[in-house]
Structure formats: structure tokens, C-alpha cells
Design an enzyme around this catalytic site. Structure first.
Site, PDB file in Angstrom:
ATOM      1  CB  ALA A 156      -1.867   4.384   2.868  1.00  0.00           C
ATOM      2  CB  ILE A 168      -0.865   0.047   1.274  1.00  0.00           C
ATOM      3  CG1 ILE A 168      -1.500  -1.320   1.557  1.00  0.00           C
ATOM      4  CG2 ILE A 168      -1.923   1.127   1.181  1.00  0.00           C
ATOM      5  CD1 ILE A 168      -2.090  -1.401   2.956  1.00  0.00           C
ATOM      6  CB  CYS A 169       1.221   4.098  -2.303  1.00  0.00           C
ATOM      7  SG  CYS A 169       2.124   5.653  -2.379  1.00  0.00           S
ATOM      8  CB  VAL A 170       3.732   5.129   2.920  1.00  0.00           C
ATOM      9  CG1 VAL A 170       4.816   5.810   2.093  1.00  0.00           C
ATOM     10  CG2 VAL A 170       3.609   5.803   4.275  1.00  0.00           C
TER      11      VAL A 170
END
Lengths: 129, 96, 129, 96, 129, 129
Positions: F82, F77-79
Site C-alpha cells: 500500500a 490492506i497489505c502495508v
């Protein structure tokens, strides 16, 4: 005048949620009444209290929360849109054993009847999506 | 009863075209968000009936560097005026 | 529709839904339908207009089980069941998509843009998505 | 190197038009999601170069009741074939 | 670009970004830029193409502080700073929007659809949003 | 072959997340390797573990979770996408005092480098948005 505002757009992926927020702020600043905010579809993501934002960016969810709190607004998150997207309040979190609420408690999770009620009792209903 | 129509997508969408086929005399148009790019459509804007006021949200015009390019018919307004326009018309119809 | 005029003096609001999205690809068509159904309980005066890609919702023989979704083609019957009887479809949108009356569900009034324009003018609130 | 182009919005968008201006001989087109409606565009499909195979995702065609309306050039495929097509071409370009 | 051919025998991938969205209204333009910047660290062979509404990202004088957002007009400089030097803009997209070279940031190569087509053909991966 | 899949779309508001899931399932069923799933932009909402879905609907987030678990997939999940959307893992929940994680622990929260790495090391990268 009595306004209600409907928000269909998720925060950050489009400008619409930010436009809705600024419209709401501006209407209140001019002395208008906000009868209701209604978060619908992806718009329910605006009610998440788990958002963390870098210092140089603005936290839209928190700004909605603060606006609702400051003006004691009636704010509704559409239940059918919300729970499948993981936006739940404490009672739902308890019922489905999810541990904790993800929605700010300043908004109420309720049905679409609240939207139609808003359409009936507001002078102007403005949609942002 | 008159309407304020907000258009929030660029001319790549058909929003404005469709809106113009159902708009009434005395209605108003307001370009917001990516709809701001419509404010520079010289040809199209010239064809809009003169009874229809055309506005664009200043914030969105400024962000996109469109201020020097907008058509004579387009008046730049801020959010306060957006709210006022919502009051002056009987309803707001959002095209998105 | 003969009681329409009589009722205008009452508290009823004229609410128009313009459904402009194709079914399934986005959730707009489903959201629009859900709003209209919620309206029925309140016994408002409701118009439902299929415009642009929204006319695809009316194609006969849809089956969304193929994509694990709910079939929207029955939208019309649901709307009628809920007492919403002013349902119409834009003739030009059908034409532009190469569709004829034979392709779509029966019992829907074909109208032109001018009539939609009048419906909008006479409405208190317009949901347009 | 050849590409598989997926188109996932209806003809109301300009996706296919733009794709066709940059597509190469030997590439393939696959209509998915609301892109399925392109499979019924008789006029446009007839103009596409014959070296370009045209597919549509069966699930999306069935859901939308388009099976009886699709153009002769369009072959219906399932997800398994979608994956195979991704392998047969050197890359997949998604238009959304 | 003279080392391009030599490097093709190495592990370098040719990655092309096609940025087709206007800035601000949606987050696509920002996401596309972020991906390209992340690419720079890996020293891949990167092409960046502005197509359709994406050309609006190049207009001179943008100032997104007006909408509490980050100005994307500096995109080009950032890309160059990160060592991505094959940046081009589609001539036809500019024309269709009534824009000329004078309207956009300096130093961007104008190309036609045929060249874009060739870039795509020669790429290992294409991000297109 | 080695595939990677990028998901830009939120669940439910569009069909794209569901298409991506079915593509992933189909690729695995045919014996291909899935090098990585990457959730980006609104796509990060697919990783929410707080979703509750009616019996007759499918829970997309849970299906992603089960697929990842069953095949022991690398899922990122792209930080930056997110955390501002309220999709956080336990360590972020602790750090920012949010109480509880909203993301399934089967996905890792990490940077865009993981996406470029996927582009470099996969035979095919397929985008859904």
C-alpha cells in the site's frame, strides 16, 4: 529528435513503468526533446504524490516527479483514467470535496486529445505497458 | 518505413509469434523486460529472416542471468542504444 | 479512400490502432477504442485493426450490463460514426477461434497478415494493445 | 480433497492447459472473466475427463455473447452457485 | 517430513504456494515469495512449487541491481532459512524452457505433474500466482 | 461457512476486482461469514477513497467501502503493497507529512500475517487477480 512516451502500467506491479522512466532519462541525456509524457489507464498511478518507499527501494513516482521538474517536461495524466482511480489534482479535490490532491502538481490532468496531439507532433511515440 | 518492435513478455505469451507474422524486412526486434527470455529461444530465433536485426536489453538480460545463454543472433544493447534504435527506425511498435 | 494519397502531402498522420485484447476481462480494448475516438477530432488518417483476441470484440449480441460494464460490441458503429472507416479484422484470428464472418458485426473488412504488415509499414504511428 | 479451479484468462494464455495437467478426478472447472472463452473450445473440452464438472459464469458468458456457442459439457452458473461450488469443494484454486 | 503425518491431527494447515511467474517483469513472483515467508512465523506445513515461467526464478547468477530491483534468485535460500523445506520445481517446465538441473540453484527437488497434482490434493489452501 | 477473499487486481484495469466484490456480496447474501478481505499488490488501489466516477459508471472503491461498512467486515490492506502505491491511512499520512489519508478508514493497513491468519482460520480462501 522529438519523443513522446505513453505509460499504461502501474508502478511496482510490472517493470514497464521503470523501463519507461529509464528510456525517458536516456533520451534526455542524449539531447533529445521530450514533447510529452502521457499517463494512461493504470499508468496514472505513477503520478501519485502520496507514495512512501522503504530506504532500500526506489520511489518511482518521486523519480517521475523529479525528472519532470528538472527538465520542465510536459506531463499529462489522462483525466478519465485518473479520477476513477483516485488520482486527482487540487481543483478536482476541491470540486469533489476530497480534501487534498493525490497527484503531483508537475503533471497536468487532461483529456486524450493531448495523446493524439503528441502522436501528431512527435517524431517518435514510444509505448510502455 | 521500418519499425522497431519491442517484445516485453516471456515466450509463454504469443507476442513474438504474432509479431513475426506481421513484421517487415528491415524491421528490428528488441526484447525487453520478461521478453528477455526470448533471447534464449534457439529454435525460433534461427528462423527469423536475416534482414531483421535482433536485440535484447542488457539490463534485463543481466538481471535474469541470461547472458551466457543467448542466441548468436541477439545483440545486447543498453538504454542509450535503445533510444538510438528508436531514432534509426521510423517508428517503435510495442508488444505488451 | 481516394483522397488518401492526396492528403499524404498534407499534415495528416497515418495512425494505426491494433486492438489485440478481448473485451471486459482487461481494459485494453476500451483504452484502444477511446484513443481512436479521440483521434477523430483531429481528422487524421486512421486504421483500426482487430487482431488475436481482439476479434472477440466484434461478436454479435454482447451485453455487458450483466457485468456492470459498457458494451464494446457497438465499437464498430461508434468508430464509423466518428468517421473512422478503415476498420478491418484479421481472418486468421477469426479462424483460430472458430469464428466466421456470420458471427461478427457486419461491414468489417477481412484482411490477412500480409495486409496488416503493409498497413503497419505505411503508418507513422502504431498503437498496439 | 477436491478443488474448484477458476480460470480467468482467455485460451490465448496457457492457464487451462497447465491446470489440466495437475487437476484431480472429482475436481471442477469454472470459467470466469475472459476465461469464459474456453467454454466455446469444442476440441479441448471434449478431452476433459468426465469426472470433472465444467462450469462457466453466466454473467461473463452473456456479456461476451457466448451463450449460443458453449460446449454441451459446460453448465452456466450465477454467482450464488459459484459460492455454493466453493463450499461443495474443499478449496478453491484460482488460475490468473 | 516424518512429523508431517503426526502434525496433521494438530491445528497445522497444509498451505501450498505455486509460483508460476518469471521474476521482475511482473511482481507476482515477489508477492508469492512474501506470502510464503509470512507463513513461516505461523509454523504451518508449507510446500513451495516452481511451475511454468516460475522456474526462471531459480536460474543461477541473477543480479537485479541492473534494473534497480531485488534479486529473487536467492529466493530458495530465504525460503530454507525460514524453515520452508519442501521446495520443488516442475521438471516439465524446465525441459520446455531448455533448462537443466545444472542451470538452477542446488537443493531443489525435481517433481512431475502427477506429484504436483497430489500436493494440491493434500493441501488445505493453495496460492497460485 | 467462513470465507476469506484475497484481491490482487487494481480496479478498472481488469474485471477481477469486480468479480471479487460480487463473490463477496453473494457469499454474504447466502448467510456465509466473511472472515477477512485482504487487498494485496495492485489490489490495494481498491481501498482509495479519492475515487470520482461518472454517473453512468460504478464506483468500485466506494462499493467495497459500503460493503465493509454495512457488514462490519474485517478488511486489511497489505502495508508493504500500500504505502509505496500511495494508499495510506491517517496515521501514515501524519507520520510522512502527506497531508491526508487516501485509504478508506473502513480498512486497516497491516502486514501479511493477517493473510496467513485468514488462510488458517477460514474454511475457504478465494483469490481474485
Amino acid at each position: 529528435m522529438k519523443f513522446s512516451i505513453v505509460i499504461y502500467a502501474a508502478p511496482y506491479s510490472s517493470e514497464s513503468a521503470a523501463s519507461a522512466l529509464r528510456f525517458a532519462q536516456s533520451a534526455l541525456a542524449q539531447g533529445h526533446e521530450l514533447y510529452r509524457l502521457f499517463f494512461f489507464g493504470d499508468g496514472v498511478h505513477n503520478a501519485s504524490k502520496l507514495s512512501v518507499v522503504a530506504q532500500d527501494e526506489s520511489n518511482l513516482q518521486q523519480q517521475w516527479h523529479e525528472l519532470i521538474q528538472e527538465h520542465n517536461l510536459d506531463s499529462v495524466i489522462c483525466v478519465s483514467s485518473a479520477i476513477k482511480r483516485g488520482i486527482v489534482d487540487q481543483s478536482e479535490a476541491d470540486r469533489y470535496d476530497l480534501g487534498v490532491a493525490s497527484a503531483y502538481s508537475t503533471s497536468e490532468i487532461a483529456g486524450l486529445g493531448q495523446l493524439i496531439d503528441a502522436a501528431m507532433h512527435s517524431d517518435r511515440l514510444v509505448n510502455f505497458g | 518505413m521500418s519499425s522497431l518492435h519491442t517484445i516485453s513478455r516471456s515466450p509463454d505469451s504469443s507476442l513474438l509469434d504474432t509479431c513475426l507474422t506481421v513484421i517487415n524486412d528491415g524491421d528490428a526486434l528488441l526484447f525487453i523486460e520478461d521478453g528477455a527470455y526470448h533471447a534464449t529461444s534457439q529454435d525460433l530465433l534461427a528462423t527469423i529472416c536475416s534482414s531483421i536485426q535482433v536485440y535484447a536489453l542488457r539490463e534485463d538480460i543481466l538481471a535474469r542471468a541470461l547472458l551466457m545463454k543467448i542466441h548468436d543472433r541477439v545483440e545486447c544493447v543498453d538504454f542509450q542504444r535503445f533510444v538510438e534504435l528508436s531514432c534509426e527506425h521510423d517508428k517503435v511498435i510495442s508488444w505488451f | 479512400m481516394s483522397d488518401t494519397v492526396a492528403n499524404n502531402s498534407s499534415n495528416k498522420k497515418r495512425i494505426t490502432f491494433i486492438s489485440r485484447a478481448a473485451p471486459y476481462g482487461r481494459d485494453k480494448a476500451a483504452l484502444c477504442l477511446d484513443m481512436a475516438l479521440a483521434c477523430a477530432v483531429f481528422e487524421q488518417q486512421v486504421n483500426y485493426v482487430f487482431l488475436e483476441d481482439g476479434v472477440y470484440q466484434l461478436l454479435k449480441g454482447q451485453d455487458a450490463t450483466a457485468i456492470n460494464s459498457k458494451t464494446l460490441g457497438n465499437a464498430l458503429e461508434t468508430l464509423e460514426l466518428y468517421g473512422i472507416d478503415n476498420i478491418c479484422v484479421d481472418q486468421k484470428s477469426l479462424q483460430q477461434r472458430g469464428l466466421s464472418e456470420a458471427d461478427i458485426l457486419a461491414g468489417i473488412q477481412l484482411i490477412d497478415r500480409e495486409s496488416i504488415s503493409e498497413l503497419i509499414k505505411a503508418s507513422d504511428t502504431v498503437f498496439n494493445l
